[in-house]
Scaffold this motif. Structure first.
Motif, PDB file in Angstrom:
ATOM      1  N   LEU A  34       0.695  -1.124  -0.352  1.00 64.66           N
ATOM      2  CA  LEU A  34      -0.143  -0.334  -0.074  1.00 64.66           C
ATOM      3  C   LEU A  34       1.085   1.412   0.172  1.00 64.66           C
ATOM      4  O   LEU A  34       0.416   2.106  -0.917  1.00 64.66           O
ATOM      5  CB  LEU A  34      -0.486   0.043   1.153  1.00 64.66           C
ATOM      6  CG  LEU A  34      -1.817   1.085   1.569  1.00 64.66           C
ATOM      7  CD1 LEU A  34      -3.560   0.596  -0.068  1.00 64.66           C
ATOM      8  CD2 LEU A  34      -2.318   1.139   2.754  1.00 64.66           C
ATOM      9  N   VAL A  35       1.651   1.651   0.224  1.00 62.82           N
ATOM     10  CA  VAL A  35       2.874   2.696   0.850  1.00 62.82           C
ATOM     11  C   VAL A  35       3.273   2.784  -0.310  1.00 62.82           C
ATOM     12  O   VAL A  35       3.611   3.321  -1.076  1.00 62.82           O
ATOM     13  CB  VAL A  35       3.720   2.231   2.123  1.00 62.82           C
ATOM     14  CG1 VAL A  35       4.407   3.849   2.207  1.00 62.82           C
ATOM     15  CG2 VAL A  35       3.068   2.334   3.421  1.00 62.82           C
ATOM     16  N   ASP A  36       4.372   1.603  -0.702  1.00 60.40           N
ATOM     17  CA  ASP A  36       5.516   1.269  -2.056  1.00 60.40           C
ATOM     18  C   ASP A  36       4.055   2.275  -3.170  1.00 60.40           C
ATOM     19  O   ASP A  36       4.416   3.239  -3.961  1.00 60.40           O
ATOM     20  CB  ASP A  36       5.383   0.171  -2.153  1.00 60.40           C
ATOM     21  CG  ASP A  36       6.463   0.008  -1.896  1.00 60.40           C
ATOM     22  OD1 ASP A  36       7.193   0.598  -0.629  1.00 60.40           O
ATOM     23  OD2 ASP A  36       7.144  -1.814  -1.669  1.00 60.40           O
ATOM     24  N   GLN A  37       3.036   1.402  -3.260  1.00 59.16           N
ATOM     25  CA  GLN A  37       2.062   2.202  -4.437  1.00 59.16           C
ATOM     26  C   GLN A  37       1.625   3.620  -4.304  1.00 59.16           C
ATOM     27  O   GLN A  37       1.560   4.159  -5.232  1.00 59.16           O
ATOM     28  CB  GLN A  37       1.286   0.907  -4.435  1.00 59.16           C
ATOM     29  CG  GLN A  37       1.029  -0.637  -4.949  1.00 59.16           C
ATOM     30  CD  GLN A  37       0.128  -1.158  -4.885  1.00 59.16           C
ATOM     31  OE1 GLN A  37      -1.074  -0.707  -4.461  1.00 59.16           O
ATOM     32  NE2 GLN A  37       0.047  -2.028  -6.093  1.00 59.16           N
ATOM     33  N   ASN A  38       1.554   4.349  -2.989  1.00 58.92           N
ATOM     34  CA  ASN A  38       0.887   5.275  -2.473  1.00 58.92           C
ATOM     35  C   ASN A  38       1.604   6.803  -2.453  1.00 58.92           C
ATOM     36  O   ASN A  38       1.121   7.535  -1.430  1.00 58.92           O
ATOM     37  CB  ASN A  38      -0.392   4.991  -2.315  1.00 58.92           C
ATOM     38  CG  ASN A  38      -1.399   4.544  -3.079  1.00 58.92           C
ATOM     39  OD1 ASN A  38      -1.838   4.443  -3.984  1.00 58.92           O
ATOM     40  ND2 ASN A  38      -1.713   2.990  -2.671  1.00 58.92           N
ATOM     41  N   GLN A  39       3.131   6.267  -1.878  1.00 52.91           N
ATOM     42  CA  GLN A  39       3.317   7.087  -1.445  1.00 52.91           C
ATOM     43  C   GLN A  39       3.789   8.353  -2.069  1.00 52.91           C
ATOM     44  O   GLN A  39       3.699   8.997  -1.462  1.00 52.91           O
ATOM     45  CB  GLN A  39       5.264   6.695  -0.711  1.00 52.91           C
ATOM     46  CG  GLN A  39       5.690   6.232  -2.245  1.00 52.91           C
ATOM     47  CD  GLN A  39       7.191   5.468  -1.908  1.00 52.91           C
ATOM     48  OE1 GLN A  39       7.172   5.184  -0.951  1.00 52.91           O
ATOM     49  NE2 GLN A  39       8.145   5.496  -2.759  1.00 52.91           N
ATOM     50  N   ALA A  40       4.163   8.592  -3.040  1.00 54.62           N
ATOM     51  CA  ALA A  40       4.638   9.738  -3.755  1.00 54.62           C
ATOM     52  C   ALA A  40       2.789  10.869  -3.777  1.00 54.62           C
ATOM     53  O   ALA A  40       2.045  11.642  -3.845  1.00 54.62           O
ATOM     54  CB  ALA A  40       4.605   9.987  -5.445  1.00 54.62           C
ATOM     55  N   ALA A  41       1.656   9.640  -4.189  1.00 48.04           N
ATOM     56  CA  ALA A  41       0.372  10.642  -4.181  1.00 48.04           C
ATOM     57  C   ALA A  41       0.262  11.268  -2.470  1.00 48.04           C
ATOM     58  O   ALA A  41      -0.959  12.160  -2.418  1.00 48.04           O
ATOM     59  CB  ALA A  41      -0.677   9.742  -4.386  1.00 48.04           C
ATOM     60  N   LEU A  42       0.255   9.901  -1.772  1.00 47.98           N
ATOM     61  CA  LEU A  42       0.342  10.782  -0.182  1.00 47.98           C
ATOM     62  C   LEU A  42       1.131  11.960   0.149  1.00 47.98           C
ATOM     63  O   LEU A  42       0.441  12.486   0.957  1.00 47.98           O
ATOM     64  CB  LEU A  42       0.465   9.177   0.540  1.00 47.98           C
ATOM     65  CG  LEU A  42      -0.359   9.188   2.070  1.00 47.98           C
ATOM     66  CD1 LEU A  42      -1.401  10.679   2.513  1.00 47.98           C
ATOM     67  CD2 LEU A  42       0.022   8.437   2.601  1.00 47.98           C
ATOM     68  N   LEU A  43       2.499  11.873   0.229  1.00 48.39           N
ATOM     69  CA  LEU A  43       3.148  12.612   0.367  1.00 48.39           C
ATOM     70  C   LEU A  43       3.216  14.096  -0.390  1.00 48.39           C
ATOM     71  O   LEU A  43       2.462  14.869  -0.005  1.00 48.39           O
ATOM     72  CB  LEU A  43       4.732  12.355  -0.150  1.00 48.39           C
ATOM     73  CG  LEU A  43       5.373  11.251   0.471  1.00 48.39           C
ATOM     74  CD1 LEU A  43       6.911  11.014  -0.138  1.00 48.39           C
ATOM     75  CD2 LEU A  43       5.573  12.066   2.361  1.00 48.39           C
TER      76      LEU A  43
END
Lengths: 206, 326
Positions: free
Chosen positions: A22-31
């Motif tokens: 989950l974090v790998d896939q969404n880290q850029a979006a979340l940050l």
């Protein structure tokens, strides 16, 4: 008993792996989501920390695929709302966790402002928060109206209507003269705008 | 400036773009944070979604029974709150309420007929029935004064939304089907410029025009489905009652948002949602259920006033804004 423990361990491992993915896939979006909405990097780090903790605690509820990003946006939105109300609850977060996220957020570049960018940011800041958020979800996060609706918990039709109104209000904030100047600049590519991912044609209120 | 140009400008004003956030340093930092979280002492798991018991057959509700049930909700909420102070609540400091295990046991041991699960089931059943058999009018008044009214008829799939000016004196925009038998045809009327369009919807559920899937104007998820989902997944929970015009309405509260929903204790239908009080997002949404009479079904029809012009495309936002119609 041992088999039960093994099953439990296996389930835990799956949840751990799910969080990693989950974090790998969404880290850029979340940050990016956090950094675009709070004033400074340390606040963005706080927001990301809290979202990650919520995601871990509710990992079984996180939807699969692209919807996971919308789910994270929804959590982040609530976290930021609390943050802005001054309800800061990071007291119990591990300092090291915050340090890690701070490292990530500090990497985020802050491009030099052109005069036009400053004007647009001022105009966005002058909008009601609801208008600003729906424009941001549509343009910055590149979400379609149905996805915007999912994040905000509203009907897709309502999202279209609100987006329509938000654009109208933004135009009102920008004076007629400023708007024509900005348009000329956009036409000749002086504004960093080439990364817009929204598809305006599909977002028109019909 | 058209919408696309405006969006380009807004995109350019972003502090950062996601593409800038894919460096190895960021990846390593986020991975380290993830491992830090996993290594933390196990958090108390959130309560699993509460699934309502099978919806009972709706029978005529007697007011006395409804009030008794409402009283049971108050009593049970009191028990749950008392236990929450001890072992649950905002346990991890993130502001999310974690159901205490002991509290759950106490609630589960009580007779189901008198408990909140029974009330939930009644609301689920009554809501589904009401939306299926009624013309539903939902009026939303936003804190900025704008008022939207939505009508739906689940039996036919017809849906209409009308926006009024902030002072409520005039319609700005009206969109839906010409009549309930014209599903797939979508009429939008711009009252500002006295123009209208009629299109056959070809936009698929994802909004991608390439899908070429004819759809009705009805939202993908009906309002009834949303309310049922809120209850069945535990997004909203019973929180006692609230006195409104002398009637003790059942009060439901969102677990992680500042929103409340009132439910009529006799019909078990939702009546009001109050969202985000004291903020720029504040709104009050009111539900009304009308019989499916021809007169009420006419509420779903978008009419074109005399003298309005049929056009290929409605004016853009800029022209509307300049004309004070935003």
């Amino acid at each position: 008993m041992r088999r039960a423990r093994l099953r439990a361990r296996s389930g835990h491992d799956e949840r751990e792996e799910r969080l990693r993915v989950l974090v790998d896939q969404n880290q850029a979006a979340l940050l990016g989501y956090a950094r675009r909405r709070v004033h400074d990097a340390s606040d963005a780090a706080d927001v990301v920390c809290e979202v990650l903790l919520v995601a871990w605690r509710r990992i079984d509820e996180v939807p699969d695929g692209d919807e996971s990003r919308l789910w994270l946006y929804g959590v982040a939105r609530n976290v930021i709302a609390n943050h802005r109300r001054g309800v800061r609850r990071r007291g119990r977060l591990a300092d090291r966790l915050r340090d890690h996220v701070m490292t990530a957020v500090a990497e985020v570049p802050d491009p030099a402002l052109s005069p036009n960018v400053a004007v647009i940011r001022q105009a966005l800041a002058a909008l009601p928060a609801g208008d600003r958020e729906i424009l941001a979800l549509s343009v910055w996060e590149g979400l379609m109206p149905a996805e915007v609706a999912a994040v905000l918990g509203i009907e897709p039709g309502t999202a279209r209507v609100r987006l329509h109104r938000a654009r109208a209000r933004l135009r009102q904030v920008l004076s007629a003269d400023d708007e024509s100047d900005l348009k000329r600049d956009a036409d000749v590519g002086q504004v960093r705008g080439g990364r817009a991912t929204a598809r305006p044609g599909a977002q028109e209120v019909r | 400036m058209n919408d696309h140009e405006l969006d380009e400008l807004v995109a350019g004003a972003a502090v950062v773009h996601d593409d800038d956030l894919r460096s190895p340093t960021i990846h390593a930092a986020m991975r380290a944070a993830t491992e830090e979280i996993i290594a933390m002492p196990q958090q108390t798991p959130a309560a699993p979604p509460r699934v309502a018991s099978p919806a009972p057959t709706v029978t005529p509700h007697r007011r006395a029974r409804a009030l008794l049930a409402a009283a049971a909700v108050v009593a049970l909420v009191g028990v749950a709150v008392a236990v929450t102070v001890d072992g649950g609540g905002d346990a991890d400091g993130t502001g999310e309420v974690v159901a205490p295990s002991t509290g759950q046991t106490l609630v589960d041991e009580l007779p189901i007929d008198d408990g909140p699960v029974e009330i939930d089931a009644q609301i689920v059943s009554a809501t589904r029935e009401a939306f299926a058999d009624s013309v539903v009018q939902i009026t939303q008044v936003n804190v900025d004064g704008y008022r939207d009214t939505m009508w739906s008829d689940e039996a036919t799939g017809a849906f209409r939304i009308r926006m009024l000016s902030a002072d409520g004196s005039r319609p700005l925009y009206d969109s839906g089907a010409p009549d309930v038998d014209s599903l797939g045809v979508h009429r939008s009327v711009d009252h500002c410029f006295a123009e209208y369009v009629e299109v056959t919807e070809q936009i698929g559920p994802s909004g991608d025009a390439d899908e070429q899937v004819p759809v009705t104007p009805f939202p993908a998820q009906s309002e009834a489905d949303r309310i049922v989902e809120w209850i069945e997944t535990g997004m909203i929970v019973a929180d006692g009652t609230e006195l409104v015009d002398g009637v003790e309405m059942l009060l439901y509260r969102w677990v992680d948002e500042e929103r409340t929903m009132l439910v009529d204790p006799v019909s078990y239908r939702p009546t009001t949602i109050h969202g985000y009080p004291g903020t720029e997002f504040e709104y009050v949404q009111t539900y009304e259920f009308f019989d499916r009479t021809p007169e009420n079904l006419d509420l779903l029809s978008v009419e074109v006033p005399e003298g309005f012009t049929l056009v290929d495309q409605l004016r853009g936002d800029a022209e509307r804004a300049d004309a004070g119609c935003a």
